[in-house]
Design a protein around this motif. Structure first.
Motif, short mmCIF file in Angstrom:
data_model
loop_
_atom_site.label_atom_id
_atom_site.label_comp_id
_atom_site.label_asym_id
_atom_site.label_seq_id
_atom_site.Cartn_x
_atom_site.Cartn_y
_atom_site.Cartn_z
N VAL A 39 11.52 0.08 6.60
CA VAL A 39 11.98 -0.76 5.49
C VAL A 39 11.29 -0.31 4.22
N PHE A 40 12.04 -0.10 3.18
CA PHE A 40 11.49 0.21 1.86
C PHE A 40 12.53 -0.20 0.82
N GLU A 41 12.12 -0.19 -0.42
CA GLU A 41 13.03 -0.55 -1.49
C GLU A 41 13.83 0.70 -1.86
N PRO A 42 15.08 0.77 -1.46
CA PRO A 42 15.81 2.02 -1.63
C PRO A 42 16.22 2.28 -3.06
N TRP A 65 0.82 -1.21 0.00
CA TRP A 65 0.00 0.00 0.00
C TRP A 65 0.86 1.27 0.00
N TYR A 66 1.83 1.31 0.90
CA TYR A 66 2.61 2.54 1.10
C TYR A 66 3.98 2.49 0.45
N GLY A 67 4.48 1.29 0.16
CA GLY A 67 5.86 1.18 -0.29
C GLY A 67 6.84 1.21 0.86
N GLY A 118 9.86 5.25 0.50
CA GLY A 118 9.48 4.35 -0.58
C GLY A 118 8.15 4.74 -1.18
N ILE A 119 7.74 4.03 -2.20
CA ILE A 119 6.45 4.26 -2.85
C ILE A 119 5.88 2.90 -3.24
N SER A 120 4.57 2.82 -3.33
CA SER A 120 3.90 1.54 -3.59
C SER A 120 4.42 0.90 -4.88
N PRO A 121 4.69 -0.40 -4.87
CA PRO A 121 5.11 -1.07 -6.11
C PRO A 121 4.02 -1.09 -7.16
N LEU A 122 2.76 -0.83 -6.76
CA LEU A 122 1.67 -0.80 -7.72
C LEU A 122 1.47 0.57 -8.35
#
Length: 530
Positions: free
Chosen positions: A229-232, A145-147, A239-243
């Motif tokens: 934790v997020f995808e840096p 949801w949030y990334g 981060g931002i949602s993968p969707l």
């Protein structure tokens, strides 16, 4: 003596304007395809800051109102997290100066205590509602949801003798967007090298009013207090949602489905119509629905038609009745048509794009296996499995490892778990003592028997150990060996044969192959694989 050199005459080639090089990127930049495509060059952190709020709101709305999104997120969570990653404690015995037996005994004791803590919601969850496995599932879905995954690690004790370590999961929207452009970016304060130092988080006070508070990332002993934790990316702090890249596709799926359904309903409702040769509005004025008591105050033609149909009513509900139409009119019947092949194909490509970004296969995300074969399913699963492992390693494992390290430090510091050299020795060798693996669900297999034979072949070739095979199946190899020993001892004690006695794999292989051939020959619907 000063000499004045005459200026050289400009040649025609030198006087001509210089041309752009013949080979370059975007030589057709003036084409209509590029002319309307002029995005601004910005850093990823700026793009995330501008789109984060809308992306999170749209993703949550899609999850709550779209069956495809909700199902795809659940499928991805089932593959990555399952019922929760399990701890496999693997301290670095060489760096710690331990023997192999001492390290194995200490690891088993740690795993046993952590398992008890993780499966007691009042011990592991600050809210007392979720086990650690449920927290992993909620954290991973929150990342969709949030990334981002946001959690606090408060220290308090609920019962006498209980653990002090707790996990408090928070929605990432609680992390404020305060920025000063120097050291604070979107609620995250960093040092000169970009390492997080504190987080500005909205917390409800004793009166229920949300206030902004700064939480240090680590305490003075190096214990982590905030999990983020997020995808840096390059110089990114949120981060931002993968969707986010496929939110437009989500809307297209909804709109295309609604339009197709509306078309089908209209074709069903208007099953029969009257066609008139008159042009203009008169033809529409003469449209009759068959309702009783309908009076038309129109032109003389419309009155004549009304009088005509009063005696010659067209009633499609009465079988065998013959109706006479007004002159120059024709009764037409329309067949209700279903979705065409174009709809199915176009919707399939939209869903493929959605499943690709979500990290699930098309078959798993849509349960559409009409065109699937054994080879295609196996290949799709093998390719997508790398995405599952990547998300497990980069998203879920950092969350689990941070919780485990905080819990282990609490256990050793409070004296409930012994460590050679005491608490100070643990702090001095924290990385080596906290080394661990996190095992998740095994890779789905289209044919378990063929996969087992492949593992057996690798083991016999000497390129794969039992430990690697167990990890691939999501099993702790040490626990599995000890369980096999307990089963063997229990069987021998009761006078039963060894359930794990070695067998001839070649005979079993040949028998299975013959059985497969017999089944295939007896099955008339069997189609050989391409």
């Amino acid at each position: 003596m000063v000499r004045f050199w005459p200026l050289a005459k400009k040649t025609a080639a030198a006087a001509a304007p210089s041309r752009a090089p013949a080979t370059a990127y975007f030589r057709n930049n003036a084409s209509p395809f590029f002319r309307s495509w002029m995005p601004a060059l910005r850093e990823t952190a700026q793009d995330v800051r501008a789109a984060w709020q809308q992306s999170a709101a749209r993703t949550i709305d899609a999850y709550q109102n779209s069956g495809f999104i909700a199902g795809i997120v659940d499928q991805s969570s089932s593959a990555v997290v399952g019922t929760g990653l399990t701890l496999s404690c693997q301290p670095d015995v060489d760096a710690l100066g331990w023997t192999e037996d001492a390290g194995a005994n200490w690891a088993r004791m740690v795993e046993r205590r952590f398992y008890a803590w993780a499966n007691t919601p009042r011990e592991c969850d600050a809210g007392g509602r979720m086990s650690f496995g449920q927290q992993q599932d909620a954290a991973y879905k929150g990342w969709f949801w949030y990334g981002e995954i946001l959690a606090l690690l408060p220290i308090f004790q609920r019962r006498r003798g209980g653990s002090f370590s707790k996990v408090s999961l928070l929605p990432a929207s609680r992390l404020t967007r305060k920025s000063d452009g120097v050291r604070q970016f979107d609620g995250v304060t960093v040092d000169a090298l970009g390492c997080p130092q504190s987080y500005n988080i909205q917390i409800a006070d004793r009166w229920g009013i949300r206030v902004d508070r700064d939480y240090a990332a680590y305490d003075r002993d190096g214990r982590q207090r905030v999990i983020h934790v997020f995808e840096p990316g390059l110089q990114t702090y949120r981060g931002i949602s993968p969707l986010a890249p496929v939110l437009k596709v989500v809307r297209q799926i909804d709109q295309f489905s609604d339009a197709t359904l509306t078309k089908a309903l209209i074709q069903t409702i208007f099953a029969a119509t009257i066609k008139s040769d008159l042009s203009g509005i008169r033809a529409y004025e003469g449209l009759m629905t068959g309702d009783e008591g309908l009076e038309l105050n129109l032109a003389q033609y419309a009155d004549a038609r009304s009088n005509w149909y009063e005696s010659e009513k067209i009633d499609l509900n009465k079988n065998g009745r013959i109706g006479h139409l007004f002159p120059n009119e024709e009764l037409q019947f329309h067949e209700s048509t279903s979705a065409s092949a174009a709809y199915d194909e176009f919707m399939g490509w939209l869903l493929r794009e959605l499943c690709l970004v979500a990290g699930v296969t098309y078959t798993a995300g849509t349960l559409d296996s009409r065109k699937a074969t054994y080879s295609s399913v196996r290949m799709d699963t093998a390719v997508n499995w790398n995405v599952v492992l990547r998300r497990r390693a980069f998203i879920v494992k950092p969350f689990c490892q941070a919780v485990y390290e905080a819990w282990l430090e609490d256990e050793i510091g409070s004296g409930r778990l012994t460590f050679p050299g005491g608490y100070e020795a643990f702090l001095a060798n924290k990385s080596e003592a906290c080394s661990a693996q996190w095992n998740g669900p095994a890779q789905p297999q289209a044919d378990e028997l063929k996969s087992a034979r492949a593992y057996e072949t690798y083991k016999n070739m000497g390129v794969m150990s039992l430990s690697r095979i167990s990890e691939a199946l999501g099993i702790d190899p040490d626990d599995e060996l000890r369980q096999r020993k307990r089963e063997k001892d229990a069987a021998l004690k009761l006078g039963l044969p060894d359930p794990h006695a070695p067998q001839d794999p070649g005979a079993e292989f040949n028998r299975d192959e013959q059985g497969d051939d017999e089944d295939k020959s007896d099955n008339p619907s069997f189609v050989p694989e391409d």
